[in-house]
Design a protein around this motif. Structure first.
Motif, PDB file in Angstrom:
ATOM      1  N   THR A  68       6.937   1.594   6.137  1.00  0.00           N
ATOM      2  CA  THR A  68       6.154   1.857   7.345  1.00  0.00           C
ATOM      3  C   THR A  68       4.770   2.360   6.954  1.00  0.00           C
ATOM      4  OG1 THR A  68       7.156   4.058   7.519  1.00  0.00           O
ATOM      5  CG2 THR A  68       8.162   2.272   8.796  1.00  0.00           C
ATOM      6  N   SER A  69       4.600   3.673   6.916  1.00  0.00           N
ATOM      7  CA  SER A  69       3.302   4.229   6.561  1.00  0.00           C
ATOM      8  C   SER A  69       3.469   5.692   6.221  1.00  0.00           C
ATOM      9  CB  SER A  69       2.314   4.080   7.719  1.00  0.00           C
ATOM     10  OG  SER A  69       1.137   4.826   7.471  1.00  0.00           O
ATOM     11  N   VAL A  70       2.667   6.153   5.284  1.00  0.00           N
ATOM     12  CA  VAL A  70       2.675   7.579   4.963  1.00  0.00           C
ATOM     13  C   VAL A  70       2.267   8.399   6.177  1.00  0.00           C
ATOM     14  CG1 VAL A  70       0.273   7.664   4.141  1.00  0.00           C
ATOM     15  CG2 VAL A  70       1.956   9.249   3.180  1.00  0.00           C
ATOM     16  N   TRP A  71       1.506   7.777   7.078  1.00  0.00           N
ATOM     17  CA  TRP A  71       1.042   8.483   8.267  1.00  0.00           C
ATOM     18  C   TRP A  71       2.133   8.610   9.323  1.00  0.00           C
ATOM     19  CZ3 TRP A  71      -3.399  10.616   7.094  1.00  0.00           C
ATOM     20  CH2 TRP A  71      -4.205   9.997   6.139  1.00  0.00           C
ATOM     21  N   LEU A  72       3.217   7.852   9.191  1.00  0.00           N
ATOM     22  CA  LEU A  72       4.315   7.914  10.140  1.00  0.00           C
ATOM     23  C   LEU A  72       5.502   8.711   9.620  1.00  0.00           C
ATOM     24  CD1 LEU A  72       4.395   4.207  11.381  1.00  0.00           C
ATOM     25  CD2 LEU A  72       3.418   6.192  12.547  1.00  0.00           C
ATOM     26  N   GLU A  73       5.456   9.068   8.351  1.00  0.00           N
ATOM     27  CA  GLU A  73       6.613   9.701   7.736  1.00  0.00           C
ATOM     28  C   GLU A  73       6.429  11.197   7.533  1.00  0.00           C
ATOM     29  OE1 GLU A  73       7.179   7.350   4.247  1.00  0.00           O
ATOM     30  OE2 GLU A  73       7.802   5.582   5.379  1.00  0.00           O
ATOM     31  N   GLY A  74       5.426  11.773   8.205  1.00  0.00           N
ATOM     32  CA  GLY A  74       5.240  13.211   8.170  1.00  0.00           C
ATOM     33  C   GLY A  74       4.789  13.774   6.841  1.00  0.00           C
ATOM     34  N   LYS A  75       4.194  12.940   5.982  1.00  0.00           N
ATOM     35  CA  LYS A  75       3.849  13.399   4.639  1.00  0.00           C
ATOM     36  C   LYS A  75       2.344  13.420   4.383  1.00  0.00           C
ATOM     37  CE  LYS A  75       6.223  10.077   2.963  1.00  0.00           C
ATOM     38  NZ  LYS A  75       6.883   9.104   2.074  1.00  0.00           N
ATOM     39  N   ALA A  76       1.554  12.908   5.311  1.00  0.00           N
ATOM     40  CA  ALA A  76       0.141  12.708   5.011  1.00  0.00           C
ATOM     41  C   ALA A  76      -0.696  13.966   5.169  1.00  0.00           C
ATOM     42  CB  ALA A  76      -0.426  11.610   5.914  1.00  0.00           C
ATOM     43  N   ARG A  77      -0.257  14.915   5.975  1.00  0.00           N
ATOM     44  CA  ARG A  77      -1.122  16.055   6.257  1.00  0.00           C
ATOM     45  C   ARG A  77      -0.727  17.319   5.505  1.00  0.00           C
ATOM     46  NH1 ARG A  77      -1.013  13.035  10.897  1.00  0.00           N
ATOM     47  NH2 ARG A  77      -3.046  12.596  11.800  1.00  0.00           N
ATOM     48  N   GLY A  78       0.434  17.317   4.874  1.00  0.00           N
ATOM     49  CA  GLY A  78       0.885  18.518   4.188  1.00  0.00           C
ATOM     50  C   GLY A  78       0.127  18.769   2.911  1.00  0.00           C
ATOM     51  N   ALA A  79      -0.002  20.048   2.542  1.00  0.00           N
ATOM     52  CA  ALA A  79      -0.690  20.404   1.311  1.00  0.00           C
ATOM     53  C   ALA A  79       0.229  20.297   0.109  1.00  0.00           C
ATOM     54  CB  ALA A  79      -1.240  21.816   1.420  1.00  0.00           C
ATOM     55  N   GLY A  80       1.524  20.286   0.339  1.00  0.00           N
ATOM     56  CA  GLY A  80       2.491  20.217  -0.753  1.00  0.00           C
ATOM     57  C   GLY A  80       3.869  20.505  -0.216  1.00  0.00           C
ATOM     58  N   ARG A  81       4.843  20.608  -1.078  1.00  0.00           N
ATOM     59  CA  ARG A  81       6.218  20.769  -0.621  1.00  0.00           C
ATOM     60  C   ARG A  81       6.621  22.224  -0.431  1.00  0.00           C
ATOM     61  NH1 ARG A  81       8.750  15.971  -1.046  1.00  0.00           N
ATOM     62  NH2 ARG A  81       7.871  14.459  -2.481  1.00  0.00           N
ATOM     63  N   THR A 136       5.549   8.681  -3.468  1.00  0.00           N
ATOM     64  CA  THR A 136       5.481   7.434  -4.216  1.00  0.00           C
ATOM     65  C   THR A 136       4.035   7.072  -4.519  1.00  0.00           C
ATOM     66  OG1 THR A 136       5.273   5.985  -2.286  1.00  0.00           O
ATOM     67  CG2 THR A 136       7.527   6.559  -2.974  1.00  0.00           C
ATOM     68  N   LYS A 137       3.867   6.148  -5.436  1.00  0.00           N
ATOM     69  CA  LYS A 137       2.540   5.609  -5.737  1.00  0.00           C
ATOM     70  C   LYS A 137       1.958   4.928  -4.508  1.00  0.00           C
ATOM     71  CE  LYS A 137       0.423   2.019  -8.633  1.00  0.00           C
ATOM     72  NZ  LYS A 137       0.675   1.053  -9.736  1.00  0.00           N
ATOM     73  N   ASP A 138       2.788   4.221  -3.734  1.00  0.00           N
ATOM     74  CA  ASP A 138       2.295   3.551  -2.526  1.00  0.00           C
ATOM     75  C   ASP A 138       1.717   4.550  -1.532  1.00  0.00           C
ATOM     76  OD1 ASP A 138       2.811   1.024  -3.361  1.00  0.00           O
ATOM     77  OD2 ASP A 138       4.550   0.685  -2.079  1.00  0.00           O
ATOM     78  N   ASP A 139       2.374   5.711  -1.388  1.00  0.00           N
ATOM     79  CA  ASP A 139       1.841   6.731  -0.490  1.00  0.00           C
ATOM     80  C   ASP A 139       0.436   7.139  -0.921  1.00  0.00           C
ATOM     81  OD1 ASP A 139       4.199   6.704   0.908  1.00  0.00           O
ATOM     82  OD2 ASP A 139       4.991   8.537   0.010  1.00  0.00           O
ATOM     83  N   LEU A 140       0.243   7.298  -2.214  1.00  0.00           N
ATOM     84  CA  LEU A 140      -1.053   7.710  -2.735  1.00  0.00           C
ATOM     85  C   LEU A 140      -2.102   6.613  -2.536  1.00  0.00           C
ATOM     86  CD1 LEU A 140      -2.728   9.812  -4.119  1.00  0.00           C
ATOM     87  CD2 LEU A 140      -1.808   9.062  -6.314  1.00  0.00           C
ATOM     88  N   LEU A 141      -1.720   5.360  -2.753  1.00  0.00           N
ATOM     89  CA  LEU A 141      -2.660   4.259  -2.541  1.00  0.00           C
ATOM     90  C   LEU A 141      -3.076   4.179  -1.073  1.00  0.00           C
ATOM     91  CD1 LEU A 141      -1.084   1.459  -4.777  1.00  0.00           C
ATOM     92  CD2 LEU A 141      -3.154   2.800  -5.243  1.00  0.00           C
ATOM     93  N   GLU A 142      -2.148   4.445  -0.180  1.00  0.00           N
ATOM     94  CA  GLU A 142      -2.482   4.403   1.246  1.00  0.00           C
ATOM     95  C   GLU A 142      -3.449   5.535   1.606  1.00  0.00           C
ATOM     96  OE1 GLU A 142      -0.209   3.848   5.549  1.00  0.00           O
ATOM     97  OE2 GLU A 142       0.948   4.446   3.783  1.00  0.00           O
TER      98      GLU A 142
END
Length: 277
Positions: free
Chosen positions: A14-27, A78-84
């Motif tokens: 789908t997208s990193v923007w839909l999976e709740g991971k794009a705005r966080g500073a870290g885990r 993932t690497k794909d998340d970073l590329l996006e």
């Protein structure tokens, strides 16, 4: 470190923007000091510019940041998340006009096209990624929204707007992609664009099957005018964009038949005898 559950084999990304991971500073606690989502993304863009998609890896990025590769996974799965994320960061470089500022839509449409072309040339890795991901990050959405608002002001009917957007920006995508590949080839060869162009034409003319087509191409280029490769590229781009803008104007402008006054209707059906005369 907790890892995200793996996607099922064959499942659509789908997208990193839909999976709740794009705005966080870290885990959470324990993430490496000195790192951050913005720094990692900016370094990714710089590496992609320098080495391209094929040369990019999480290990290479970690070495550039002087951290372990595992450290990066505190911030992306993932690497794909970073590329996006890098793709959307690049879209953030676009200087967008204010679609509500009252400027002529033609000027704003041309400015958007020029900005997009420059972005594709500046980042040759962008075009394949733009065709891979959904492009729903905030900067990509800002660009799309501005394009839509500007094209709405052309006067085209609602059903024609997506066609006009496709005509202009798919042209720009193709033009900028090919130009970006050319610039990258020149850089790989260690040659200036003009030198590379002369070298390529010299080599190509040795192929017997290409002689006729290249001779015709040479006459077209001579008619267009000499100058540098960049000047020729700019001239062709500007003329092609003007053609598209003129096409939109033509589709909006009423035809002669539409402007001709029509006789008032009497409300009665036509006389069959007069219809046959």
């Amino acid at each position: 470190m907790a890892k995200a559950a793996p996607r099922a084999k064959g499942a659509a990304r789908t997208s990193v923007w839909l999976e709740g991971k794009a705005r966080g500073a870290g885990r959470g606690g324990g993430q490496p000091s000195g790192l951050g989502r913005e720094r990692i993304t900016a370094t990714t863009v710089r590496l992609l510019d320098a080495e391209g998609l094929t040369g990019f890896s999480m290990r290479r990025l970690a070495a550039e940041l002087n951290v372990t590769a595992m450290s990066l996974y505190w911030y992306v799965d993932t690497k794909d998340d970073l590329l996006e994320l890098a793709l959307d960061a690049a879209f953030g470089e676009l200087r967008l006009p204010d679609a509500e500022a009252g400027e002529d839509w033609r000027d704003q449409l041309r400015r958007l096209a020029v900005e997009y072309r420059s972005l594709l040339v500046r980042h040759p890795w962008l075009s394949p990624l733009a065709g891979t991901f959904l492009n729903i990050g905030p900067h990509a959405l800002a660009f799309s929204g501005t394009v839509q608002r500007v094209v709405r002001r052309t006067g085209l009917p609602e059903h024609a707007l997506t066609g006009a957007i496709s005509a202009v920006f798919r042209f720009v995508y193709g033009y900028g992609t090919i130009e970006g590949h050319f610039v990258a080839r020149c850089a790989d060869a260690g040659m200036a664009p003009d030198d590379y162009f002369r070298h390529a034409m010299s080599v190509a003319t040795r192929a017997p099957d290409a002689a006729e087509v290249l001779a015709e191409s040479a006459s077209l280029m001579a008619a267009r005018g000499g100058d540098t490769v960049q000047e020729m590229l700019d001239r062709d781009f500007t003329f092609a964009l003007d053609l598209l803008v003129a096409g939109i104007e033509t589709m909006v402008r009423p035809t002669t038949a539409d402007r001709a006054p029509r006789p008032p209707s009497s409300g009665r059906p036509p006389d069959p005898e007069s219809a046959r005369s």
